[in-house]
Design a protein around this motif. Structure first.
Motif, PDB file in Angstrom:
ATOM      1  N   GLU A 152       4.172  13.589  23.300  1.00 30.65           N
ATOM      2  CA  GLU A 152       3.333  12.657  22.718  1.00 30.65           C
ATOM      3  C   GLU A 152       2.331  12.023  23.671  1.00 30.65           C
ATOM      4  O   GLU A 152       2.942  11.254  24.362  1.00 30.65           O
ATOM      5  CB  GLU A 152       3.816  11.914  21.614  1.00 30.65           C
ATOM      6  CG  GLU A 152       2.924  10.911  20.856  1.00 30.65           C
ATOM      7  CD  GLU A 152       3.438  10.054  19.723  1.00 30.65           C
ATOM      8  OE1 GLU A 152       2.950   9.349  19.501  1.00 30.65           O
ATOM      9  OE2 GLU A 152       4.747  10.704  19.412  1.00 30.65           O
ATOM     10  N   MET A 169      -8.822  21.432  18.509  1.00 28.02           N
ATOM     11  CA  MET A 169      -7.752  20.895  19.308  1.00 28.02           C
ATOM     12  C   MET A 169      -6.496  21.324  18.876  1.00 28.02           C
ATOM     13  O   MET A 169      -5.508  21.734  19.526  1.00 28.02           O
ATOM     14  CB  MET A 169      -7.957  19.360  19.574  1.00 28.02           C
ATOM     15  CG  MET A 169      -9.004  18.984  20.794  1.00 28.02           C
ATOM     16  SD  MET A 169      -8.621  19.206  22.381  1.00 28.02           S
ATOM     17  CE  MET A 169      -7.548  18.014  22.878  1.00 28.02           C
ATOM     18  N   SER A 170      -6.314  21.017  17.511  1.00 28.40           N
ATOM     19  CA  SER A 170      -4.983  21.451  16.884  1.00 28.40           C
ATOM     20  C   SER A 170      -4.840  22.967  16.776  1.00 28.40           C
ATOM     21  O   SER A 170      -3.745  23.371  16.879  1.00 28.40           O
ATOM     22  CB  SER A 170      -5.233  21.123  15.348  1.00 28.40           C
ATOM     23  OG  SER A 170      -5.502  19.427  15.288  1.00 28.40           O
ATOM     24  N   CYS A 183      -1.141  22.731  17.929  1.00 26.48           N
ATOM     25  CA  CYS A 183      -0.483  21.279  18.118  1.00 26.48           C
ATOM     26  C   CYS A 183      -0.723  20.374  16.988  1.00 26.48           C
ATOM     27  O   CYS A 183      -1.943  20.540  16.256  1.00 26.48           O
ATOM     28  CB  CYS A 183      -0.680  20.795  19.574  1.00 26.48           C
ATOM     29  SG  CYS A 183      -2.709  20.769  20.004  1.00 26.48           S
ATOM     30  N   ARG A 184      -0.455  19.015  16.903  1.00 23.23           N
ATOM     31  CA  ARG A 184      -0.694  18.065  16.016  1.00 23.23           C
ATOM     32  C   ARG A 184      -1.590  17.114  16.592  1.00 23.23           C
ATOM     33  O   ARG A 184      -1.416  16.447  17.877  1.00 23.23           O
ATOM     34  CB  ARG A 184       0.568  17.367  15.474  1.00 23.23           C
ATOM     35  CG  ARG A 184       1.136  18.070  14.562  1.00 23.23           C
ATOM     36  CD  ARG A 184       2.318  17.242  13.965  1.00 23.23           C
ATOM     37  NE  ARG A 184       3.552  17.358  14.646  1.00 23.23           N
ATOM     38  CZ  ARG A 184       4.622  16.336  14.812  1.00 23.23           C
ATOM     39  NH1 ARG A 184       4.461  15.602  13.945  1.00 23.23           N
ATOM     40  NH2 ARG A 184       5.533  16.516  15.543  1.00 23.23           N
ATOM     41  N   VAL A 185      -2.785  16.874  16.132  1.00 22.98           N
ATOM     42  CA  VAL A 185      -3.854  15.822  16.623  1.00 22.98           C
ATOM     43  C   VAL A 185      -4.178  15.116  15.559  1.00 22.98           C
ATOM     44  O   VAL A 185      -4.604  15.560  14.580  1.00 22.98           O
ATOM     45  CB  VAL A 185      -4.999  16.738  17.240  1.00 22.98           C
ATOM     46  CG1 VAL A 185      -5.790  15.606  17.744  1.00 22.98           C
ATOM     47  CG2 VAL A 185      -4.681  17.634  18.387  1.00 22.98           C
ATOM     48  N   ILE A 195      -1.996  13.241  20.308  1.00 22.00           N
ATOM     49  CA  ILE A 195      -1.682  14.464  20.634  1.00 22.00           C
ATOM     50  C   ILE A 195      -0.433  14.785  20.883  1.00 22.00           C
ATOM     51  O   ILE A 195       0.209  13.976  21.652  1.00 22.00           O
ATOM     52  CB  ILE A 195      -2.677  15.393  21.304  1.00 22.00           C
ATOM     53  CG1 ILE A 195      -2.387  16.756  21.256  1.00 22.00           C
ATOM     54  CG2 ILE A 195      -2.592  14.921  22.849  1.00 22.00           C
ATOM     55  CD1 ILE A 195      -3.508  17.737  21.977  1.00 22.00           C
ATOM     56  N   ILE A 205      -4.281  18.684  28.719  1.00 27.42           N
ATOM     57  CA  ILE A 205      -4.999  18.013  27.477  1.00 27.42           C
ATOM     58  C   ILE A 205      -6.526  17.521  28.156  1.00 27.42           C
ATOM     59  O   ILE A 205      -7.511  18.050  27.633  1.00 27.42           O
ATOM     60  CB  ILE A 205      -4.538  16.744  27.262  1.00 27.42           C
ATOM     61  CG1 ILE A 205      -3.253  16.987  26.768  1.00 27.42           C
ATOM     62  CG2 ILE A 205      -5.410  15.606  26.647  1.00 27.42           C
ATOM     63  CD1 ILE A 205      -2.316  15.485  26.272  1.00 27.42           C
TER      64      ILE A 205
END
Length: 264
Positions: A152, A169-170, A183-185, A195, A205
């Motif tokens: 994270e 991004m996600s 992914c989680r943003v 993120i 990133i």
């Protein structure tokens, strides 16, 4: 088979129990378990002819037992070193390398009394949590993206964050001849987002943001798997707690060991 003895009129059979087999392991694993270096680095030493077992130069694939004497670059290494697991807050400007000839390397900076090395990397302009250890067996299990271990980050960028940016991004961004995994943003404010990745492509990133027209101004890793940066200040470290170590071993129980680089 037994040995026969004749005692007067009786025959006595004395059974000898077989000796337990001597435990052997591959040389690179034996070296990494001492905390001298990781398995990959051990392979490099072996390939360079810098490792001797019982005085003789050893090759890749050699197996050793606890009775064998191992030397690396003329230094006898011990096989009885307790495992060390540290959570370290890497400051900006420190390079995650074990090459102590390089300026501002992480080994000289942390100055730990035992030989340790970083698990993965954070690039020089980034800061935050990195694991330091002498356990070469745990490294690849943590780094490999296929094992889906979370990392994270809190990231600041130079432009206002839009919903389109968060969505792209996600869902994945094309970088390095691939598309990043979903992914989680989460947007924190106009210029800051969180993120959570299970991947570790080189400068991932920063490359993702650049592809979308953004520049990272600050990147801080807050968590790896179950272990958080917490209140550690830049340059500080702490040992894993027994509970953290138990949890991480459970998370790693079914992990594969193939290495994948991690640098963001």
């Amino acid at each position: 088979m037994g040995t026969l003895f004749r005692r007067k009129s009786r025959m006595v059979v004395v059974d000898f129990l077989p000796l337990p087999p001597v435990e052997s392991k591959r040389l690179n694993k034996a070296i990494s378990e001492t905390g001298f270096c990781s398995r990959r680095e051990a392979d490099r030493f072996i390939e360079a002819g810098q490792v001797r077992v019982n005085g003789a130069v050893a090759g890749l694939g050699v197996k050793v037992t606890p009775d064998d004497k191992i030397e690396v670059n003329g230094e006898m290494i011990s096989k009885e070193v307790p495992k060390i697991y540290l959570a370290f807050h890497k400051p900006v400007g420190i390079t995650c390398t074990t090459d102590t000839s390089k300026k501002d390397n992480i080994i000289d900076y942390i100055n730990f009394p035992e030989r340790i090395f970083p698990i993965g990397r954070l690039d020089k302009p980034s800061e935050g949590l990195i694991f330091m250890t002498n356990d070469g067996d745990i490294v690849n299990k943590i780094l490999r993206a296929g094992n889906n271990h979370e990392k994270e980050y809190i990231v600041n960028v130079n432009r206002k964050i839009t919903q389109a940016f968060i969505r792209q991004m996600s869902n994945g961004v094309p970088i390095l001849d691939t598309v990043t995994k979903k992914c989680r943003v989460e947007r924190i404010n106009d210029f800051t987002f969180r993120i959570i990745l299970t991947q570790g492509l080189n400068r991932q990133i920063r490359r993702m943001c650049k592809h979308l027209g953004y520049e990272v101004t600050r990147l801080k890793r807050m968590r790896i798997m179950n272990i958080s940066l917490g209140k550690l200040k830049p340059g500080q470290y702490r040992h894993f707690s027994p509970k953290e170590l138990q949890e991480i071993n459970q998370l790693l129980a079914n992990s594969i060991k193939t290495e994948e680089a991690s640098e963001n």
